[in-house]
Write a protein that holds these residues in place. Structure first.
Motif, PDB file in Angstrom:
ATOM      1  N   MET A 181       1.032  -0.922  -0.016  1.00  0.00           N
ATOM      2  CA  MET A 181      -0.190  -0.012  -0.102  1.00  0.00           C
ATOM      3  C   MET A 181       1.014   1.245  -0.098  1.00  0.00           C
ATOM      4  SD  MET A 181      -2.717   0.824   2.919  1.00  0.00           S
ATOM      5  CE  MET A 181      -3.464   2.279   3.030  1.00  0.00           C
ATOM      6  N   TRP A 182       0.737   2.124  -1.091  1.00  0.00           N
ATOM      7  CA  TRP A 182       1.622   3.367  -0.997  1.00  0.00           C
ATOM      8  C   TRP A 182       0.849   4.485  -0.163  1.00  0.00           C
ATOM      9  CZ3 TRP A 182       6.003   3.164  -3.537  1.00  0.00           C
ATOM     10  CH2 TRP A 182       6.170   2.305  -4.459  1.00  0.00           C
ATOM     11  N   THR A 183       1.898   4.933   0.702  1.00  0.00           N
ATOM     12  CA  THR A 183       1.530   6.003   1.729  1.00  0.00           C
ATOM     13  C   THR A 183       2.256   7.351   1.328  1.00  0.00           C
ATOM     14  OG1 THR A 183       1.412   4.170   3.351  1.00  0.00           O
ATOM     15  CG2 THR A 183       1.423   6.386   4.141  1.00  0.00           C
ATOM     16  N   PRO A 184       1.711   8.533   1.203  1.00  0.00           N
ATOM     17  CA  PRO A 184       2.394   9.733   1.200  1.00  0.00           C
ATOM     18  C   PRO A 184       2.948  10.067   2.424  1.00  0.00           C
ATOM     19  CG  PRO A 184      -0.088   9.909   1.304  1.00  0.00           C
ATOM     20  CD  PRO A 184       0.113   8.475   1.308  1.00  0.00           C
ATOM     21  N   VAL A 185       4.381  10.245   2.530  1.00  0.00           N
ATOM     22  CA  VAL A 185       5.280  10.679   3.590  1.00  0.00           C
ATOM     23  C   VAL A 185       5.920  12.183   3.390  1.00  0.00           C
ATOM     24  CG1 VAL A 185       5.711   8.544   3.946  1.00  0.00           C
ATOM     25  CG2 VAL A 185       7.037   9.516   2.404  1.00  0.00           C
ATOM     26  N   ALA A 186       5.683  12.628   2.026  1.00  0.00           N
ATOM     27  CA  ALA A 186       6.457  13.843   2.001  1.00  0.00           C
ATOM     28  C   ALA A 186       6.189  14.598   0.846  1.00  0.00           C
ATOM     29  CB  ALA A 186       8.102  13.752   2.288  1.00  0.00           C
ATOM     30  N   LYS A 187       6.541  15.921   0.828  1.00  0.00           N
ATOM     31  CA  LYS A 187       6.339  16.625  -0.224  1.00  0.00           C
ATOM     32  C   LYS A 187       7.817  17.116  -0.875  1.00  0.00           C
ATOM     33  CE  LYS A 187       1.976  17.547  -0.490  1.00  0.00           C
ATOM     34  NZ  LYS A 187       1.093  16.634  -1.533  1.00  0.00           N
ATOM     35  N   LEU A 188       7.929  17.163  -2.253  1.00  0.00           N
ATOM     36  CA  LEU A 188       9.356  17.474  -2.812  1.00  0.00           C
ATOM     37  C   LEU A 188       9.990  18.761  -2.195  1.00  0.00           C
ATOM     38  CD1 LEU A 188       9.105  16.363  -6.476  1.00  0.00           C
ATOM     39  CD2 LEU A 188      10.351  15.350  -4.388  1.00  0.00           C
ATOM     40  N   SER A 189       9.053  19.930  -1.878  1.00  0.00           N
ATOM     41  CA  SER A 189       9.549  21.007  -1.286  1.00  0.00           C
ATOM     42  C   SER A 189      10.020  20.837   0.234  1.00  0.00           C
ATOM     43  CB  SER A 189       8.201  21.914  -1.270  1.00  0.00           C
ATOM     44  OG  SER A 189       7.151  21.349  -0.298  1.00  0.00           O
ATOM     45  N   GLU A 190       9.939  19.949   0.852  1.00  0.00           N
ATOM     46  CA  GLU A 190      10.555  19.493   2.122  1.00  0.00           C
ATOM     47  C   GLU A 190      12.209  19.313   2.248  1.00  0.00           C
ATOM     48  OE1 GLU A 190       7.790  17.387   5.244  1.00  0.00           O
ATOM     49  OE2 GLU A 190       6.744  16.929   3.000  1.00  0.00           O
ATOM     50  N   PHE A 191      12.435  18.538   1.009  1.00  0.00           N
ATOM     51  CA  PHE A 191      13.626  18.322   0.833  1.00  0.00           C
ATOM     52  C   PHE A 191      14.926  19.514   1.081  1.00  0.00           C
ATOM     53  CE2 PHE A 191      11.777  14.562  -0.592  1.00  0.00           C
ATOM     54  CZ  PHE A 191      12.254  13.464  -0.322  1.00  0.00           C
ATOM     55  N   ARG A 192      15.931  19.135   1.648  1.00  0.00           N
ATOM     56  CA  ARG A 192      17.009  20.223   1.801  1.00  0.00           C
ATOM     57  C   ARG A 192      18.237  19.538   1.240  1.00  0.00           C
ATOM     58  NH1 ARG A 192      13.478  23.006   1.972  1.00  0.00           N
ATOM     59  NH2 ARG A 192      12.398  23.825   3.738  1.00  0.00           N
ATOM     60  N   GLU A 193      18.479  19.929   0.230  1.00  0.00           N
ATOM     61  CA  GLU A 193      19.979  19.175  -0.547  1.00  0.00           C
ATOM     62  C   GLU A 193      19.687  17.730  -0.878  1.00  0.00           C
ATOM     63  OE1 GLU A 193      23.363  20.206   1.722  1.00  0.00           O
ATOM     64  OE2 GLU A 193      22.873  22.480   1.817  1.00  0.00           O
ATOM     65  N   GLY A 194      18.304  17.613  -1.147  1.00  0.00           N
ATOM     66  CA  GLY A 194      18.117  16.179  -1.647  1.00  0.00           C
ATOM     67  C   GLY A 194      17.791  15.199  -0.341  1.00  0.00           C
ATOM     68  N   ARG A 195      17.692  15.700   0.758  1.00  0.00           N
ATOM     69  CA  ARG A 195      17.622  14.829   1.707  1.00  0.00           C
ATOM     70  C   ARG A 195      16.584  15.076   2.883  1.00  0.00           C
ATOM     71  NH1 ARG A 195      23.558  12.641   3.522  1.00  0.00           N
ATOM     72  NH2 ARG A 195      24.270  12.870   1.500  1.00  0.00           N
ATOM     73  N   LEU A 196      15.931  14.112   3.408  1.00  0.00           N
ATOM     74  CA  LEU A 196      14.951  14.475   4.211  1.00  0.00           C
ATOM     75  C   LEU A 196      14.772  13.298   5.139  1.00  0.00           C
ATOM     76  CD1 LEU A 196      12.314  16.060   5.292  1.00  0.00           C
ATOM     77  CD2 LEU A 196      11.070  14.685   3.464  1.00  0.00           C
ATOM     78  N   VAL A 197      14.412  13.377   6.563  1.00  0.00           N
ATOM     79  CA  VAL A 197      14.346  12.179   7.345  1.00  0.00           C
ATOM     80  C   VAL A 197      12.931  12.438   7.914  1.00  0.00           C
ATOM     81  CG1 VAL A 197      14.974  11.296   9.673  1.00  0.00           C
ATOM     82  CG2 VAL A 197      16.821  12.062   8.080  1.00  0.00           C
ATOM     83  N   VAL A 198      12.136  11.352   7.831  1.00  0.00           N
ATOM     84  CA  VAL A 198      10.767  11.148   8.233  1.00  0.00           C
ATOM     85  C   VAL A 198      10.732  10.295   9.284  1.00  0.00           C
ATOM     86  CG1 VAL A 198       9.883  11.992   5.943  1.00  0.00           C
ATOM     87  CG2 VAL A 198      10.025   9.717   6.488  1.00  0.00           C
ATOM     88  N   LYS A 199       9.891  10.548  10.404  1.00  0.00           N
ATOM     89  CA  LYS A 199       9.725   9.693  11.504  1.00  0.00           C
ATOM     90  C   LYS A 199       8.351   9.135  11.375  1.00  0.00           C
ATOM     91  CE  LYS A 199      13.222  11.483  14.148  1.00  0.00           C
ATOM     92  NZ  LYS A 199      13.724  12.659  14.976  1.00  0.00           N
ATOM     93  N   ARG A 200       8.005   7.989  11.036  1.00  0.00           N
ATOM     94  CA  ARG A 200       6.779   7.215  11.220  1.00  0.00           C
ATOM     95  C   ARG A 200       6.566   6.431  12.249  1.00  0.00           C
ATOM     96  NH1 ARG A 200       3.680   9.149   7.378  1.00  0.00           N
ATOM     97  NH2 ARG A 200       2.677   7.227   7.069  1.00  0.00           N
ATOM     98  N   PRO A 201       5.276   6.816  12.778  1.00  0.00           N
ATOM     99  CA  PRO A 201       4.998   6.157  14.211  1.00  0.00           C
ATOM    100  C   PRO A 201       4.908   4.537  14.197  1.00  0.00           C
ATOM    101  CG  PRO A 201       2.880   7.431  13.522  1.00  0.00           C
ATOM    102  CD  PRO A 201       4.306   7.772  12.579  1.00  0.00           C
ATOM    103  N   GLU A 202       4.577   4.161  12.978  1.00  0.00           N
ATOM    104  CA  GLU A 202       4.213   2.717  12.919  1.00  0.00           C
ATOM    105  C   GLU A 202       5.774   1.899  12.566  1.00  0.00           C
ATOM    106  OE1 GLU A 202       3.301   4.486   8.699  1.00  0.00           O
ATOM    107  OE2 GLU A 202       2.858   4.873  10.896  1.00  0.00           O
ATOM    108  N   HIS A 203       6.801   2.789  12.546  1.00  0.00           N
ATOM    109  CA  HIS A 203       8.135   2.249  12.269  1.00  0.00           C
ATOM    110  C   HIS A 203       9.000   2.622  13.462  1.00  0.00           C
ATOM    111  CE1 HIS A 203       7.404   0.611   8.597  1.00  0.00           C
ATOM    112  NE2 HIS A 203       6.827   1.599   8.163  1.00  0.00           N
ATOM    113  N   ARG A 204       9.924   1.917  14.150  1.00  0.00           N
ATOM    114  CA  ARG A 204      10.623   2.382  15.181  1.00  0.00           C
ATOM    115  C   ARG A 204      11.812   3.151  14.849  1.00  0.00           C
ATOM    116  NH1 ARG A 204      11.439  -3.531  17.508  1.00  0.00           N
ATOM    117  NH2 ARG A 204      13.316  -3.113  16.188  1.00  0.00           N
ATOM    118  N   LYS A 205      12.311   2.932  13.521  1.00  0.00           N
ATOM    119  CA  LYS A 205      13.433   3.698  12.962  1.00  0.00           C
ATOM    120  C   LYS A 205      13.012   4.806  12.177  1.00  0.00           C
ATOM    121  CE  LYS A 205      16.598  -0.202  13.895  1.00  0.00           C
ATOM    122  NZ  LYS A 205      17.326  -1.369  13.131  1.00  0.00           N
ATOM    123  N   PRO A 206      13.757   5.903  12.103  1.00  0.00           N
ATOM    124  CA  PRO A 206      13.448   6.873  11.204  1.00  0.00           C
ATOM    125  C   PRO A 206      13.912   6.457   9.872  1.00  0.00           C
ATOM    126  CG  PRO A 206      15.324   7.658  12.387  1.00  0.00           C
ATOM    127  CD  PRO A 206      14.839   6.277  13.157  1.00  0.00           C
TER     128      PRO A 206
END
Length: 100
Positions: A1-26
């Motif tokens: 199942m595809w889940t939206p996690v971010a917008k391209l505008s959120e990236f800084r220098e091509g990187r973004l760390v997301v924290k998902r509550p259903e995953h223990r690791k970012p």
């Protein structure tokens, strides 16, 4: 199942760390301008943050001890004992989706 996690505008220098509550690791997202790679943001050697490392030849290099993790497969080099989990990723419009 595809889940939206971010917008391209959120990236800084091509990187973004997301924290998902259903995953223990970012999850580290790397955007090359053409595709997005998604992998756990924790080195399996000493739990270091991979987002601080450099991307070289299709891998991210842990900044602490130099272990390399393939962006597509998560396969590792020493001193990391295990690969990191990777997630299928795609971009639709300006939204990044992951198959979690």
């Amino acid at each position: 199942m595809w889940t939206p996690v971010a917008k391209l505008s959120e990236f800084r220098e091509g990187r973004l760390v997301v924290k998902r509550p259903e995953h223990r690791k970012p999850i580290l997202l790397l955007y090359t301008g053409e595709e997005v790679f998604a992998l756990e943001d924790v080195c399996t050697h000493d739990d270091g943050p991979l987002h601080e490392g450099e991307v070289e030849d299709g891998a991210i290099v842990c900044p602490r001890h130099g272990a390399r993790f393939d962006l597509r497969t998560g396969r590792q080099t020493l001193p990391a004992p295990r690969p990191v989990k990777v997630f299928p990723a795609k971009v639709e419009g300006d939204t990044v989706l992951l198959d979690l």
